[in-house]
Design a protein around this motif. Structure first.
Motif, short mmCIF file in Angstrom:
data_model
loop_
_atom_site.label_atom_id
_atom_site.label_comp_id
_atom_site.label_asym_id
_atom_site.label_seq_id
_atom_site.Cartn_x
_atom_site.Cartn_y
_atom_site.Cartn_z
N ALA A 1 8.23 6.54 1.09
CA ALA A 1 8.71 5.88 -0.13
C ALA A 1 9.60 4.69 0.18
CB ALA A 1 9.45 6.88 -1.02
N PHE A 2 10.49 4.84 1.15
CA PHE A 2 11.41 3.75 1.49
C PHE A 2 10.64 2.55 2.04
CE2 PHE A 2 14.52 1.50 4.15
CZ PHE A 2 15.58 1.38 3.27
N VAL A 3 9.74 2.79 2.97
CA VAL A 3 8.98 1.69 3.56
C VAL A 3 8.05 1.06 2.52
CG1 VAL A 3 7.19 1.13 5.27
CG2 VAL A 3 9.21 2.45 5.94
N PHE A 4 7.44 1.86 1.67
CA PHE A 4 6.59 1.31 0.61
C PHE A 4 7.39 0.39 -0.31
CE2 PHE A 4 4.59 1.40 -3.60
CZ PHE A 4 3.32 0.94 -3.27
N ALA B 1 1.22 -2.64 1.59
CA ALA B 1 2.44 -1.83 1.47
C ALA B 1 2.11 -0.35 1.66
CB ALA B 1 3.10 -2.06 0.11
N GLY B 2 0.96 0.09 1.13
CA GLY B 2 0.52 1.47 1.31
C GLY B 2 0.20 1.80 2.76
N VAL B 3 -0.40 0.87 3.48
CA VAL B 3 -0.70 1.09 4.90
C VAL B 3 0.60 1.22 5.69
CG1 VAL B 3 -1.66 -0.02 6.97
CG2 VAL B 3 -2.99 0.02 4.85
N LEU B 4 1.58 0.37 5.40
CA LEU B 4 2.87 0.48 6.08
C LEU B 4 3.56 1.80 5.74
CD1 LEU B 4 4.30 -3.16 5.83
CD2 LEU B 4 3.11 -2.07 7.74
#
Length: 180
Positions: free
Chosen positions: A90-93, A67-70
């Motif tokens: 923040a949204f993507v995480f 999730a952090g990489v994304l």
């Protein structure tokens, strides 16, 4: 896992709960992709990677690190996503992290490797109300229908009520004021 359609529920709910135009459609698309992407690990089955392997289903791609990489990728692409840096990340995480958290609420599988690479332990939530989704063609069966009904009850309905409640609070707040 919840069905791939239900993994889009969290990004859609966040988008619906936000003020009009606050989350661009491009950022919404990135959030939906991030919420669905962890299940690309089902390709491991075709490559004969064991389910319980770190790169098997619900392994590394279901981790905080993934999730952090994304989120880092979204941070780099914030301009094409029509978002600020922090908003894109923040949204993507949040959308990517929603995937393993929803999977942890399901009734089957081996759990999610949320803490990979720091731990190979697979985790489940203490409460697991969501029926695990059958794969591929088995989805279009009685069991698949039971899964969809379970997802409607335990994911879509609560998110819809939360969004409606949040929008009601926004509607009733005095004009110009912000809820912290």
């Amino acid at each position: 896992m919840p069905s791939v359609f239900t993994h889009a529920a969290v990004p859609l709910a966040l988008w619906c709960a936000s003020e009009r135009g606050r989350v661009s459609t491009r950022l919404l698309g990135a959030g939906i992709a991030a919420a669905m992407l962890p299940d690309a690990d089902v390709l491991a089955f075709a490559l004969n990677v064991p389910y319980a392997d770190a790169f098997g289903h619900r392994g590394a791609s279901h981790s905080l690190l993934f999730a952090g990489v994304l989120a880092a990728l979204a941070l780099l692409l914030y301009r094409p996503l029509h978002a600020g840096r922090a908003q894109a990340a923040a949204f993507v995480f949040a959308c990517a992290l929603s995937h393993p958290l929803l999977d942890a609420l399901t009734s089957g599988g081996l759990g999610v490797a949320l803490w990979w690479p720091w731990s190979d332990t697979r985790l489940f939530a203490p409460w697991r109300p969501i029926r695990v989704s059958p794969f591929a063609n088995a989805f279009f069966s009685a069991r698949g229908l039971q899964t969809v009904l379970s997802e409607l009850r335990w994911v879509w309905l609560p998110l819809a009520l939360a969004v409606l409640g949040w929008r009601l609070i926004q509607y009733r707040s005095p004009a110009g004021s912000r809820i912290p």
